[in-house]
Design a protein around this motif. Structure first.
Motif, PDB file in Angstrom:
ATOM      1  N   SER A 222      28.951   8.571  77.908  1.00  0.00           N
ATOM      2  CA  SER A 222      29.508   8.208  76.608  1.00  0.00           C
ATOM      3  C   SER A 222      30.541   7.092  76.745  1.00  0.00           C
ATOM      4  CB  SER A 222      30.140   9.449  75.968  1.00  0.00           C
ATOM      5  OG  SER A 222      30.622   9.162  74.671  1.00  0.00           O
ATOM      6  N   ARG A 223      31.380   7.176  77.766  1.00  0.00           N
ATOM      7  CA  ARG A 223      32.410   6.150  77.964  1.00  0.00           C
ATOM      8  C   ARG A 223      31.825   4.838  78.464  1.00  0.00           C
ATOM      9  NH1 ARG A 223      36.113   9.193  81.993  1.00  0.00           N
ATOM     10  NH2 ARG A 223      36.960   7.094  82.270  1.00  0.00           N
ATOM     11  N   ALA A 224      30.819   4.924  79.314  1.00  0.00           N
ATOM     12  CA  ALA A 224      30.264   3.717  79.937  1.00  0.00           C
ATOM     13  C   ALA A 224      29.345   2.947  78.999  1.00  0.00           C
ATOM     14  CB  ALA A 224      29.513   4.085  81.209  1.00  0.00           C
ATOM     15  N   PHE A 225      28.643   3.654  78.106  1.00  0.00           N
ATOM     16  CA  PHE A 225      27.640   2.994  77.261  1.00  0.00           C
ATOM     17  C   PHE A 225      27.981   3.061  75.768  1.00  0.00           C
ATOM     18  CE2 PHE A 225      25.456   4.146  81.166  1.00  0.00           C
ATOM     19  CZ  PHE A 225      24.759   2.989  81.465  1.00  0.00           C
ATOM     20  N   GLY A 226      29.211   3.435  75.442  1.00  0.00           N
ATOM     21  CA  GLY A 226      29.590   3.544  74.039  1.00  0.00           C
ATOM     22  C   GLY A 226      29.464   2.236  73.282  1.00  0.00           C
ATOM     23  N   VAL A 227      29.940   1.138  73.880  1.00  0.00           N
ATOM     24  CA  VAL A 227      29.884  -0.167  73.210  1.00  0.00           C
ATOM     25  C   VAL A 227      28.438  -0.610  73.013  1.00  0.00           C
ATOM     26  CG1 VAL A 227      30.497  -2.606  73.410  1.00  0.00           C
ATOM     27  CG2 VAL A 227      32.143  -0.851  74.081  1.00  0.00           C
ATOM     28  N   GLN A 228      27.594  -0.425  74.051  1.00  0.00           N
ATOM     29  CA  GLN A 228      26.186  -0.799  73.927  1.00  0.00           C
ATOM     30  C   GLN A 228      25.485   0.007  72.836  1.00  0.00           C
ATOM     31  OE1 GLN A 228      27.741  -0.657  76.798  1.00  0.00           O
ATOM     32  NE2 GLN A 228      27.402  -2.686  77.655  1.00  0.00           N
ATOM     33  N   LEU A 229      25.771   1.299  72.773  1.00  0.00           N
ATOM     34  CA  LEU A 229      25.150   2.143  71.752  1.00  0.00           C
ATOM     35  C   LEU A 229      25.575   1.707  70.351  1.00  0.00           C
ATOM     36  CD1 LEU A 229      25.502   5.640  73.460  1.00  0.00           C
ATOM     37  CD2 LEU A 229      23.355   4.464  72.944  1.00  0.00           C
ATOM     38  N   LEU A 230      26.871   1.445  70.185  1.00  0.00           N
ATOM     39  CA  LEU A 230      27.366   1.033  68.869  1.00  0.00           C
ATOM     40  C   LEU A 230      26.766  -0.297  68.434  1.00  0.00           C
ATOM     41  CD1 LEU A 230      29.321   1.549  66.499  1.00  0.00           C
ATOM     42  CD2 LEU A 230      31.085   0.351  67.827  1.00  0.00           C
ATOM     43  N   CYS A 231      26.799  -1.282  69.318  1.00  0.00           N
ATOM     44  CA  CYS A 231      26.265  -2.612  68.979  1.00  0.00           C
ATOM     45  C   CYS A 231      24.751  -2.577  68.826  1.00  0.00           C
ATOM     46  CB  CYS A 231      26.662  -3.623  70.053  1.00  0.00           C
ATOM     47  SG  CYS A 231      28.438  -3.916  70.158  1.00  0.00           S
ATOM     48  N   GLY A 232      24.069  -1.839  69.699  1.00  0.00           N
ATOM     49  CA  GLY A 232      22.610  -1.772  69.627  1.00  0.00           C
ATOM     50  C   GLY A 232      22.115  -1.117  68.359  1.00  0.00           C
ATOM     51  N   ILE A 233      22.716   0.004  67.984  1.00  0.00           N
ATOM     52  CA  ILE A 233      22.298   0.703  66.760  1.00  0.00           C
ATOM     53  C   ILE A 233      22.646  -0.134  65.534  1.00  0.00           C
ATOM     54  CG2 ILE A 233      22.728   2.749  65.334  1.00  0.00           C
ATOM     55  CD1 ILE A 233      23.101   4.325  67.944  1.00  0.00           C
ATOM     56  N   GLY A 234      23.825  -0.767  65.546  1.00  0.00           N
ATOM     57  CA  GLY A 234      24.225  -1.590  64.400  1.00  0.00           C
ATOM     58  C   GLY A 234      23.325  -2.798  64.193  1.00  0.00           C
ATOM     59  N   THR A 235      23.019  -3.517  65.278  1.00  0.00           N
ATOM     60  CA  THR A 235      22.161  -4.696  65.143  1.00  0.00           C
ATOM     61  C   THR A 235      20.725  -4.317  64.782  1.00  0.00           C
ATOM     62  OG1 THR A 235      21.808  -4.658  67.545  1.00  0.00           O
ATOM     63  CG2 THR A 235      23.517  -6.112  66.706  1.00  0.00           C
ATOM     64  N   THR A 236      20.248  -3.182  65.287  1.00  0.00           N
ATOM     65  CA  THR A 236      18.906  -2.721  64.912  1.00  0.00           C
ATOM     66  C   THR A 236      18.835  -2.419  63.426  1.00  0.00           C
ATOM     67  OG1 THR A 236      18.521  -1.777  67.116  1.00  0.00           O
ATOM     68  CG2 THR A 236      17.142  -0.961  65.315  1.00  0.00           C
ATOM     69  N   CYS A 237      19.868  -1.787  62.905  1.00  0.00           N
ATOM     70  CA  CYS A 237      19.915  -1.473  61.467  1.00  0.00           C
ATOM     71  C   CYS A 237      19.877  -2.752  60.639  1.00  0.00           C
ATOM     72  CB  CYS A 237      21.181  -0.664  61.157  1.00  0.00           C
ATOM     73  SG  CYS A 237      21.411  -0.256  59.418  1.00  0.00           S
ATOM     74  N   LEU A 238      20.693  -3.737  61.025  1.00  0.00           N
ATOM     75  CA  LEU A 238      20.748  -4.992  60.282  1.00  0.00           C
ATOM     76  C   LEU A 238      19.439  -5.767  60.398  1.00  0.00           C
ATOM     77  CD1 LEU A 238      22.453  -6.929  58.600  1.00  0.00           C
ATOM     78  CD2 LEU A 238      23.340  -7.904  60.734  1.00  0.00           C
ATOM     79  N   THR A 239      18.883  -5.834  61.607  1.00  0.00           N
ATOM     80  CA  THR A 239      17.636  -6.576  61.821  1.00  0.00           C
ATOM     81  C   THR A 239      16.485  -5.977  61.022  1.00  0.00           C
ATOM     82  OG1 THR A 239      18.338  -7.209  64.050  1.00  0.00           O
ATOM     83  CG2 THR A 239      15.982  -7.334  63.561  1.00  0.00           C
ATOM     84  N   CYS A 240      16.336  -4.657  61.072  1.00  0.00           N
ATOM     85  CA  CYS A 240      15.251  -4.001  60.331  1.00  0.00           C
ATOM     86  C   CYS A 240      15.425  -4.171  58.830  1.00  0.00           C
ATOM     87  CB  CYS A 240      15.190  -2.515  60.688  1.00  0.00           C
ATOM     88  SG  CYS A 240      14.642  -2.189  62.372  1.00  0.00           S
ATOM     89  N   SER A 241      16.654  -4.148  58.351  1.00  0.00           N
ATOM     90  CA  SER A 241      16.901  -4.332  56.917  1.00  0.00           C
ATOM     91  C   SER A 241      16.446  -5.710  56.458  1.00  0.00           C
ATOM     92  CB  SER A 241      18.395  -4.140  56.615  1.00  0.00           C
ATOM     93  OG  SER A 241      18.842  -2.867  56.988  1.00  0.00           O
ATOM     94  N   VAL A 242      16.866  -6.738  57.191  1.00  0.00           N
ATOM     95  CA  VAL A 242      16.548  -8.114  56.795  1.00  0.00           C
ATOM     96  C   VAL A 242      15.054  -8.388  56.924  1.00  0.00           C
ATOM     97  CG1 VAL A 242      16.927 -10.543  57.352  1.00  0.00           C
ATOM     98  CG2 VAL A 242      18.852  -8.948  57.357  1.00  0.00           C
ATOM     99  N   LEU A 243      14.451  -7.976  58.042  1.00  0.00           N
ATOM    100  CA  LEU A 243      13.022  -8.230  58.237  1.00  0.00           C
ATOM    101  C   LEU A 243      12.179  -7.504  57.194  1.00  0.00           C
ATOM    102  CD1 LEU A 243      12.621  -8.111  62.127  1.00  0.00           C
ATOM    103  CD2 LEU A 243      12.699 -10.112  60.642  1.00  0.00           C
ATOM    104  N   THR A 244      12.540  -6.269  56.876  1.00  0.00           N
ATOM    105  CA  THR A 244      11.790  -5.529  55.857  1.00  0.00           C
ATOM    106  C   THR A 244      11.931  -6.194  54.494  1.00  0.00           C
ATOM    107  OG1 THR A 244      12.194  -3.478  57.071  1.00  0.00           O
ATOM    108  CG2 THR A 244      11.459  -3.270  54.789  1.00  0.00           C
ATOM    109  N   TYR A 245      13.126  -6.666  54.194  1.00  0.00           N
ATOM    110  CA  TYR A 245      13.339  -7.363  52.918  1.00  0.00           C
ATOM    111  C   TYR A 245      12.472  -8.625  52.837  1.00  0.00           C
ATOM    112  CZ  TYR A 245      15.591 -10.401  49.503  1.00  0.00           C
ATOM    113  OH  TYR A 245      15.834 -11.255  48.462  1.00  0.00           O
TER     114      TYR A 245
END
Length: 367
Positions: A222-245
């Motif tokens: 959790s400590r080592a990969f927290g930043v990657q998880l946060l950024c990865g999930i956030g960018t995936t959400c944004l990318t899927c939203s825009v592409l679907t639109y």
């Protein structure tokens, strides 16, 4: 061991700073390639942002003189993705020692299990989900790179280089998430190995030790990969939203163009691929909690098997263990903001639908 080969593969793919080597006839985790990975990724980020700035006047002209939500949202998606790259590679470099310690302790648990239970036959885990995701990610990256080359020929070379850089960075982001997922699957496999053991009375304290050790390793993940998880999930959400639109707008305007049907179908597949990778990431993090709970239940069951023939010290020890197991274990989180499990995937899916509705509302202002 497949896990060791995969860990070393991720190191060669610039996605991890750990290498498993054999020293004095023992497997050892060492930090390797940390600065190599950092400077190569920094070069890719700098080059991509430089060529993106070179196209800024074109983007500004298009947005100001021909307002379009699709173009504006795509630019925002691109800029948001680039904004999180530097924090992620800095986090990787900062946590390199922590990740090495995590891998070393995982190896130590395997060695301790063999020492404590000589007849233990560990189930061979093939990690085929990880391998399948690697193949899928490779295919998507190759097709996206081909698309970027075509765009550089049609538009400009600098624009094509910027797109190629983004493709590489997105691939490396997904690879870092896959590396974290691999470590989670290794811990999950160890929980499962301990659960399947017939817990002997004389080794009960060792089982509790293994439980505490694996819970600590979860906290390290959790400590080592927290930043990657946060950024990865956030960018995936944004990318899927825009592409679907964008895809929905194309359908609303009369469907896909026959000349570009391949790329339109690929965009649908690419969007589904991102959602699939996110689902598997959340699902595998959910599995480790289930395996941990199953192992706890196996230890708790010993209390029901205890009889008056057992010593009072043993019965008191069981009571202490049960009190310890009643406390909830820490979960793997994204920088402590939310627990990574299937509920995150459902929330992201709901957020994607919400963002698409917001983009459609903005589109009404164009008319």
């Amino acid at each position: 061991m497949d896990a060791i080969k995969l860990i070393n593969l991720f190191n060669r793919l610039l996605s991890s700073n750990v290498l498993i080597t054999r020293k004095h006839n023992r497997l050892v985790a060492v930090t390797a390639g940390a600065f190599r990975n950092f400077f190569v990724l920094l070069l890719i980020i700098s080059s991509t942002e430089y060529f993106l700035v070179a196209q800024f006047d074109v983007f500004k002209t298009v947005i100001l003189y021909k307002p379009d939500v699709s173009i504006a949202s795509s630019v925002v998606m691109y800029m948001a993705f680039m904004a999180v790259q530097l924090p992620m590679i800095i986090s990787d470099l900062k946590n390199r020692t922590m990740v090495t310690e995590l891998c070393q302790r995982v190896l130590q648990i395997d060695q301790d299990l063999v020492t404590c239970f000589p007849g233990l036959a560990q189930r061979r885990c093939q990690y085929w989900w990880i391998k399948l995701e690697l193949v899928q990610l490779t295919c998507v990256s190759i097709i996206l790179t081909r698309r970027a080359v075509e765009m550089s020929i049609l538009l400009s070379g600098t624009f094509g280089i910027a797109i190629v850089g983004r493709v590489l960075l997105e691939c490396l982001l997904q690879l870092r998430l896959l590396f974290g997922q691999l470590l989670v699957e290794i811990l999950s496999s160890q929980f499962d190995t301990l659960r399947r053991l017939a817990i002997p009375r004389e080794n009960l304290h060792k089982m509790v030790y293994f439980l505490d050790e694996l819970i600590e390793l979860k906290m390290l993940v959790s400590r080592a990969f927290g930043v990657q998880l946060l950024c990865g999930i956030g960018t995936t959400c944004l990318t899927c939203s825009v592409l679907t639109y964008v895809l929905l707008i194309d359908i609303q305007l009369g469907g896909f163009d026959d000349d570009d049907i391949f790329w339109d179908c690929f965009n649908v597949t690419y969007n589904a691929s991102n959602l699939l990778l996110l689902f598997l990431l959340c699902y595998r993090h959910d599995v480790i909690d289930d395996r941990e709970q199953e192992f706890k239940n196996a230890i708790k069951s010993l209390q029901y098997e205890a009889t008056e023939e057992h010593s009072e010290d043993y019965l008191n020890f069981l009571d202490l263990i049960n009190l310890k197991l009643m406390t909830e274990s820490p979960k793997i989180t994204a920088c402590g903001l939310f627990t990574v499990n299937l509920q995150v995937f459902y929330n992201v899916f709901a957020a994607i639908v919400t963002y698409i509705m917001i983009l459609f509302q903005f589109r009404d202002f164009e008319k």
